[in-house]
Design a protein around this motif. Structure first.
Motif, short mmCIF file in Angstrom:
data_model
loop_
_atom_site.label_atom_id
_atom_site.label_comp_id
_atom_site.label_asym_id
_atom_site.label_seq_id
_atom_site.Cartn_x
_atom_site.Cartn_y
_atom_site.Cartn_z
N GLU A 1 9.61 12.90 6.54
CA GLU A 1 8.78 11.36 6.44
C GLU A 1 9.74 10.44 6.10
O GLU A 1 9.89 9.02 6.35
N THR A 2 11.12 10.79 5.67
CA THR A 2 12.21 9.73 5.44
C THR A 2 12.55 8.91 6.97
O THR A 2 12.61 7.89 6.96
N GLN A 3 12.82 9.92 8.01
CA GLN A 3 13.14 9.21 9.20
C GLN A 3 11.68 8.52 9.83
O GLN A 3 11.61 7.52 10.51
N GLY A 4 10.57 9.32 9.56
CA GLY A 4 9.17 8.69 10.01
C GLY A 4 8.98 7.27 9.60
O GLY A 4 8.66 6.47 10.23
N PHE A 5 8.92 7.17 8.41
CA PHE A 5 8.87 5.87 7.86
C PHE A 5 10.08 4.63 8.36
O PHE A 5 9.49 3.66 8.59
N GLN A 6 10.95 5.18 8.50
CA GLN A 6 12.23 4.06 8.82
C GLN A 6 11.72 3.77 10.50
O GLN A 6 11.88 2.45 10.64
N TYR A 7 11.39 4.73 11.31
CA TYR A 7 11.04 4.29 12.69
C TYR A 7 9.84 3.29 12.57
O TYR A 7 9.56 2.50 13.62
N THR A 8 8.78 3.84 11.94
CA THR A 8 7.60 3.16 11.99
C THR A 8 7.79 1.70 11.63
O THR A 8 7.04 0.70 12.21
N ASP B 1 7.13 9.79 -3.80
CA ASP B 1 6.86 11.04 -3.03
C ASP B 1 7.77 11.40 -1.88
O ASP B 1 8.00 12.29 -1.44
N VAL B 2 8.66 10.17 -1.49
CA VAL B 2 9.57 10.26 -0.27
C VAL B 2 10.86 9.96 -0.87
O VAL B 2 11.61 11.02 -0.50
N TYR B 3 11.09 8.93 -1.33
CA TYR B 3 12.44 8.53 -1.81
C TYR B 3 12.97 9.37 -3.02
O TYR B 3 14.24 9.75 -3.15
N GLY B 4 11.88 9.85 -3.97
CA GLY B 4 12.38 10.58 -4.80
C GLY B 4 12.73 9.87 -6.48
O GLY B 4 13.64 10.51 -7.12
N ILE B 5 12.06 8.82 -6.60
CA ILE B 5 12.52 7.97 -8.00
C ILE B 5 11.03 8.33 -8.74
O ILE B 5 9.99 8.24 -8.14
N SER B 6 11.34 8.12 -10.10
CA SER B 6 10.36 8.20 -10.89
C SER B 6 9.51 6.93 -10.79
O SER B 6 9.62 5.85 -10.61
N PRO B 7 8.26 7.15 -11.32
CA PRO B 7 7.24 6.03 -11.35
C PRO B 7 7.56 4.95 -12.14
O PRO B 7 7.18 3.62 -12.11
N ALA B 8 8.09 5.26 -13.16
CA ALA B 8 8.50 4.35 -14.33
C ALA B 8 9.68 3.36 -13.61
O ALA B 8 9.63 2.11 -13.83
N MET C 1 0.67 -1.34 0.00
CA MET C 1 0.13 -0.04 -0.02
C MET C 1 0.84 1.20 -0.03
O MET C 1 0.29 2.21 -0.39
N TYR C 2 2.04 1.27 0.55
CA TYR C 2 2.58 2.45 0.60
C TYR C 2 4.14 2.55 -0.01
O TYR C 2 4.77 3.60 -0.18
N LEU C 3 4.43 1.35 -0.55
CA LEU C 3 5.89 1.40 -1.09
C LEU C 3 5.96 2.18 -2.32
O LEU C 3 7.02 3.30 -2.50
N SER C 4 5.06 2.13 -3.18
CA SER C 4 4.87 3.23 -4.40
C SER C 4 5.09 4.45 -4.05
O SER C 4 5.74 5.30 -4.57
N TYR C 5 4.22 4.80 -3.00
CA TYR C 5 3.87 6.24 -2.65
C TYR C 5 5.47 6.56 -2.07
O TYR C 5 5.89 7.68 -2.33
N PHE C 6 6.01 5.72 -1.38
CA PHE C 6 7.20 6.00 -0.60
C PHE C 6 8.29 6.33 -1.68
O PHE C 6 9.29 7.22 -1.68
N TYR C 7 8.45 5.34 -2.57
CA TYR C 7 9.48 5.43 -3.83
C TYR C 7 9.27 6.91 -4.52
O TYR C 7 10.28 7.41 -4.78
#
Length: 468
Positions: free
Chosen positions: A178-185, A38-45, A30-36
């Protein structure tokens, strides 16, 4: 003992195994695509490429893992040891996957590939034995619906915990980062998952054992399985059900954010309501299947899922409450069918043993898990590529009309079309509960003597149209 009714504790214990899986894996869905993006910063392709490329590796590793599990001999059984030992490195890989090193773009892409690769391999090493475990707890096909129902209820609880708390925890623990938040969560979710795996190992037992047979090479095992037409059909059902589910789940956060315009609280309510509805559907599934053949229940829920998805497509974005209600209905119908599909997988394995005298539970369920992961990969690729084609832009207040249409299609009509194919596949499967009663009776007669001939007393005729 093999045919005794299972205790509630053991059913809960079995469900805890998949709940543990989904405390982390649901975040991937549910969240990895969004994380990659919108957070990690790589393209959808690139995201789509990462998801799809790993499936070529799975084509090799999944059957190998199934064969390894089938050949495992330990005081804990064939499949339970993997539930005890593998979750620890799996949890670590999930935390690393949601970690964001401040590297160059090419290095970040390489890191994403490597951590997703590690997580997928370890997921294979624990989930193939876990899925195979569902085929050897009991040979009562009605009990299988019951404990698979408990499994999906607890998976729903895991989804509920994850979806209701993940984004708020990301915000709380990250303090705006969000980068720190995802890791700790994800570290917290991984610890909870380990406790669930431990409970599963402690409470579940293996009772159905394969007939005495010479260990074949993997190629011969796969050839034997390929002769089982019901297994081949179930592979298709597995792929299609996973595809429609992961498409909808992956698109849900985009739909709630950009089509319905919900904030953080609204997104959590939208997704949590869907998770609760799925739990309710799963809880009622055994009641329906006790009165009606489980295959018919599965088909009826699939038709209702298709209809509600089509209605959801027609709802304007301003009608957030109506859209949420329809999303709840879609999730409820999916919940009814989910445990039944896994019970049908075990039925196909029983059918194969009756037909050929061979039982290779690990490799059989490895095939199912591979097709499930193919559904995940194709859904992730479709989401990434279609969002890119539709002009989706991360972190903007308003998406283009084309992007909004793509997001809506990913949640509604595209999964509905997949469900239509799934309905047709279960029609071809053909085995109803009465057929499985006959197969089970034949196997119970045959197993004590370990006979090689498939013509045990009480076995259905090989010429019966239901078994061709």
């Amino acid at each position: 003992m093999r045919n005794a009714k299972l205790s509630v504790m053991e059913k809960i214990g079995f469900g805890m195994g998949d709940a543990g899986n989904n405390m982390t894996f649901a975040a991937v869905v549910m969240y990895l695509s969004y994380f990659y993006t919108d957070v990690y910063g790589i393209s959808p392709a690139i995201v789509g490429t990462i998801f799809i490329s790993m499936r070529f590796v799975d084509a090799i590793t999944d059957p190998l893992m199934g064969a390894l599990a089938d050949r495992t001999r330990s005081r804990w059984g064939r499949f339970r040891p993997y539930i005890l030992f593998v979750p620890v490195p799996l949890a670590a890989s999930c935390v690393l996957m949601f970690t964001t090193p401040d590297w160059s773009e090419s290095a970040k892409i390489g890191y994403a590939f490597a951590t997703y690769f590690a997580m997928s391999l370890l997921y294979t090493a624990v989930n193939i034995p876990y899925c195979a475990l569902g085929g050897v707890i009991t040979d009562d096909h009605r009990e299988r619906v019951s404990f698979q129902s408990w499994r999906f209820i607890l998976v729903g609880v895991a989804y509920l915990i994850l979806n209701s708390s993940l984004m708020p925890l990301v915000e709380l623990l990250g303090g705006g980062d969000e980068t720190q938040g995802f890791q700790y969560t994800m570290a917290i979710m991984s610890v909870i998952a380990l406790a669930m795996f431990g409970f599963c190992f402690a409470t579940v037992r293996e009772r159905v054992h394969p007939p005495l047979q010479k260990q074949e090479k993997l190629a011969a095992t796969l050839k034997s399985l390929a002769m089982n037409i019901k297994w081949r059909i179930i592979l298709g059902v597995t792929f299609l059900q996973a595809l429609q589910f992961f498409l909808r789940q992956g698109a849900a956060i985009y739909f709630a954010t950009y089509v319905l315009g919900f904030g953080t609280t609204g997104i959590s309510v939208f997704i949590t309501a869907g998770a609760l509805a799925s739990i309710a559907g799963t809880a009622l599934s055994p009641r329906f299947s006790q009165r009606i053949s489980k295959r018919i229940v599965f088909q009826a829920s699939t038709v209702a899922l298709i209809a509600s998805s089509c209605l959801l497509f027609c709802v304007p974005g301003q009608w957030g409450i109506v859209a949420t209600v329809l999303f709840v209905l879609v999730s409820f119908m999916h919940g009814i069918g989910a445990p039944i599909s896994w019970a049908l997988m075990a039925d196909a394995e029983d059918y194969g043993e009756w037909k050929t005298g061979q039982r290779n539970t690990g490799v059989s369920f490895a095939g199912n898990l591979f097709f499930l992961k193919m559904g995940l990969a194709v859904s992730g690729g479709m989401i990434g590529f279609l969002l890119s084609w539709g002009g989706y832009q991360a972190n903007v207040d308003q998406q283009s009309d084309t992007a909004l249409l793509v997001i809506t299609l990913l949640l509604t009509l595209i999964p509905a079309l997949v469900c239509l194919l799934m309905f047709w596949a279960t029609y071809l499967f053909g085995l109803n509960d009465d057929d499985m009663d006959q197969v089970r009776g034949a196997l119970q007669t045959r197993r004590p003597e370990q006979a090689a001939s498939p013509s045990s007393p009480g076995a259905p005729s090989a010429d019966d149209p239901a078994y061709t």
